[in-house]
Design a protein around this motif. Structure first.
Motif, mmCIF file in Angstrom:
data_model
loop_
_atom_site.group_PDB
_atom_site.id
_atom_site.type_symbol
_atom_site.label_atom_id
_atom_site.label_comp_id
_atom_site.label_asym_id
_atom_site.label_seq_id
_atom_site.Cartn_x
_atom_site.Cartn_y
_atom_site.Cartn_z
ATOM 1 N N GLY A 15 -26.123 -3.671 -29.587
ATOM 2 C CA GLY A 15 -25.652 -4.917 -28.995
ATOM 3 C C GLY A 15 -24.170 -5.131 -29.211
ATOM 4 O O GLY A 15 -23.448 -5.563 -28.308
ATOM 5 N N ALA A 16 -23.703 -4.820 -30.430
ATOM 6 C CA ALA A 16 -22.278 -4.968 -30.723
ATOM 7 C C ALA A 16 -21.448 -4.033 -29.857
ATOM 8 O O ALA A 16 -20.371 -4.413 -29.360
ATOM 9 C CB ALA A 16 -22.024 -4.677 -32.201
ATOM 10 N N PHE A 17 -21.944 -2.806 -29.652
ATOM 11 C CA PHE A 17 -21.220 -1.848 -28.804
ATOM 12 C C PHE A 17 -21.146 -2.344 -27.363
ATOM 13 O O PHE A 17 -20.086 -2.276 -26.724
ATOM 14 C CB PHE A 17 -21.907 -0.486 -28.855
ATOM 15 N N VAL A 18 -22.269 -2.856 -26.842
ATOM 16 C CA VAL A 18 -22.294 -3.366 -25.465
ATOM 17 C C VAL A 18 -21.321 -4.534 -25.317
ATOM 18 O O VAL A 18 -20.545 -4.607 -24.353
ATOM 19 C CB VAL A 18 -23.721 -3.798 -25.078
ATOM 20 N N SER A 19 -21.351 -5.457 -26.270
ATOM 21 C CA SER A 19 -20.477 -6.632 -26.206
ATOM 22 C C SER A 19 -19.010 -6.239 -26.275
ATOM 23 O O SER A 19 -18.188 -6.719 -25.484
ATOM 24 C CB SER A 19 -20.817 -7.593 -27.341
ATOM 25 N N ARG A 20 -18.683 -5.368 -27.209
ATOM 26 C CA ARG A 20 -17.274 -4.976 -27.357
ATOM 27 C C ARG A 20 -16.786 -4.173 -26.160
ATOM 28 O O ARG A 20 -15.617 -4.273 -25.773
ATOM 29 C CB ARG A 20 -17.103 -4.180 -28.652
ATOM 30 N N THR A 21 -17.682 -3.386 -25.573
ATOM 31 C CA THR A 21 -17.305 -2.650 -24.367
ATOM 32 C C THR A 21 -17.018 -3.609 -23.226
ATOM 33 O O THR A 21 -16.022 -3.462 -22.496
ATOM 34 C CB THR A 21 -18.425 -1.672 -23.964
#
Length: 219
Positions: free
Chosen positions: A51-57
């Motif tokens: 989730g953090a990766f998706v959000s930061r992307t």
């Protein structure tokens, strides 16, 4: 030859006919911004590594590319995968998603300022994670970050003229058409600038009124 008074009348008529488009763009895009920002910050702080990766992307893509490019992608590229949106909806989506990246960071800062004990207490009562976000975390974050969100709403308002690149006939687009026809600028763009100032003042007034109503919650 068109006189200055005639140009001014034409401009005022154009403003009266297109100001609702600017208002709809601003309100719609800001609503998308709040929804996208809320979902993004939930993924970033509570969605695990994926989730953090998706959000930061998402945040990096929206903040790292020009809004005008994002407008073109939504309006011209989405139909290639079967999603065709009217110009106004496409502009609302593109501007809203762009603003949502900034709303994510605004809300993230407000959420990190919430005492962790409140979240732990909510967990001890057996509340599900989604309910904790909906009832405890996001409401407090919205209240705390209200001044920054209002500033973001004003940025959304000032971004709406870019919607003209995909043929959304908002105020600035109408003014450009009049200027191209009459070859005058002062009588066209000064009234349009005043209209934007008026809308900004409405946002500021509504924000001050909301701030007064929410003041007891901060106490």
């Amino acid at each position: 030859m068109t006189t200055s008074a005639e140009v001014l009348v034409q401009t005022l008529q154009a403003i009266s006919q297109t100001i609702w488009v600017t208002v709809a763009l601003t309100l719609g895009a800001f609503l998308v911004s709040l929804v996208a920002g809320s979902l993004s910050v939930m993924l970033q702080l509570g969605g695990g590594p994926v989730g953090a990766f998706v959000s930061r992307t998402y945040v990096s893509l929206m903040r790292g590319t020009p809004l005008i490019v994002q407008l073109f992608v939504v309006f011209f590229c989405l139909p290639m995968i079967g999603i065709k949106l009217p110009p106004l909806l496409a502009a609302i989506l593109a501007i809203g998603l762009n603003s949502g990246a900034y709303s994510t960071e605004i809300l993230r800062g407000a959420i990190l300022a919430i005492p962790h004990g409140q979240i732990e207490a909510a967990r001890c009562t057996g509340l599900a994670p989604l309910m904790i976000w909906r009832r405890i975390i996001l409401p407090q974050a919205m209240v705390t970050s209200l001044p920054m969100l209002v500033a973001e709403a004003s940025i959304v308002l000032k971004s709406t003229p870019l919607a003209s690149v995909i043929s959304v006939q908002e105020m600035t687009f109408a003014g450009v058409l009049i200027q191209a026809r009459t070859f005058t600028a002062l009588e066209v763009f000064v009234p349009i600038a005043c209209a934007y100032i008026f809308l900004y003042q409405l946002i500021s007034w509504a924000a001050r009124d909301l701030d007064r109503r929410l003041a007891p919650q901060r106490a």
